[in-house]
Design an enzyme around this catalytic site. Structure first.
Site, PDB file in Angstrom:
ATOM      1  CG  ASN A  97      49.221 -49.883  66.993  1.00 48.77           C
ATOM      2  OD1 ASN A  97      48.157 -50.251  66.516  1.00 48.77           O
ATOM      3  ND2 ASN A  97      49.525 -48.592  67.112  1.00 48.77           N
ATOM      4  CD  GLU A 120      54.735 -53.997  61.808  1.00 48.35           C
ATOM      5  OE1 GLU A 120      54.722 -53.251  60.814  1.00 48.35           O
ATOM      6  OE2 GLU A 120      54.564 -53.570  62.976  1.00 48.35           O
ATOM      7  CB  CYS A 131      58.669 -54.328  62.810  1.00 45.59           C
ATOM      8  SG  CYS A 131      57.822 -54.094  64.394  1.00 45.59           S
TER       9      CYS A 131
END
Length: 144
Positions: free
Chosen positions: A51, A64, A102
């Site tokens: 992230n 993701e 996601c």
């Protein structure tokens, strides 16, 4: 069709190791909440992501999203952009799963049988199919 195997394999444990390493690279100066992801495509290639936050919430990227972006950039066709298995890892009181956005991104490049493992720093704690996490996925593909 039979339920895909959710058993942990050598490949699953490799993804866990790579996701944990990716988590260490997360850019999270605001939340301090590090997330790492490793995914394996149908053709066997592996891509990782972490992230990345931004002072202008919510302009950051989920782990993701980062891994999927890496997959697309490296794609050469022949199953290289079809997600078969994914591990998401974070330090939390319970293993986390991909957020709703996601899940939809994974659906774009996966199948209902795509396996998603939820892990904490102690290892993989729970496994799901994408269909189990996103049973009524949005789909623009025409019915055949």
């Amino acid at each position: 069709m039979s339920e895909p195997s959710l058993a942990l394999t050598k490949d699953s444990l490799e993804l866990l190791s790579l996701a944990t390493k990716a988590r260490d690279k997360a850019y999270v100066p605001y939340s301090k909440f590090r997330v790492g992801v490793a995914l394996r495509t149908r053709s066997g290639t592996v891509h990782v992501g972490c992230n990345i936050e931004n002072a202008s919430y919510p302009e950051g990227w989920c782990a993701e999203t980062s891994a999927i972006s890496a997959m697309i950039m490296a794609s050469d066709g022949a199953g290289s952009s079809e997600i078969e298995e994914l591990v998401v890892v974070a330090e939390h009181s319970q293993p986390i799963t991909p957020c709703g956005g996601c899940r939809q991104r994974i659906k774009e490049f996966g199948t209902p049988e795509t396996v998603i493992h939820s892990a904490d720093l102690n290892g993989i704690q729970k496994s799901f199919t994408l269909a189990g996490l996103l049973p009524a996925a949005f789909d623009l593909k025409a019915e055949e």
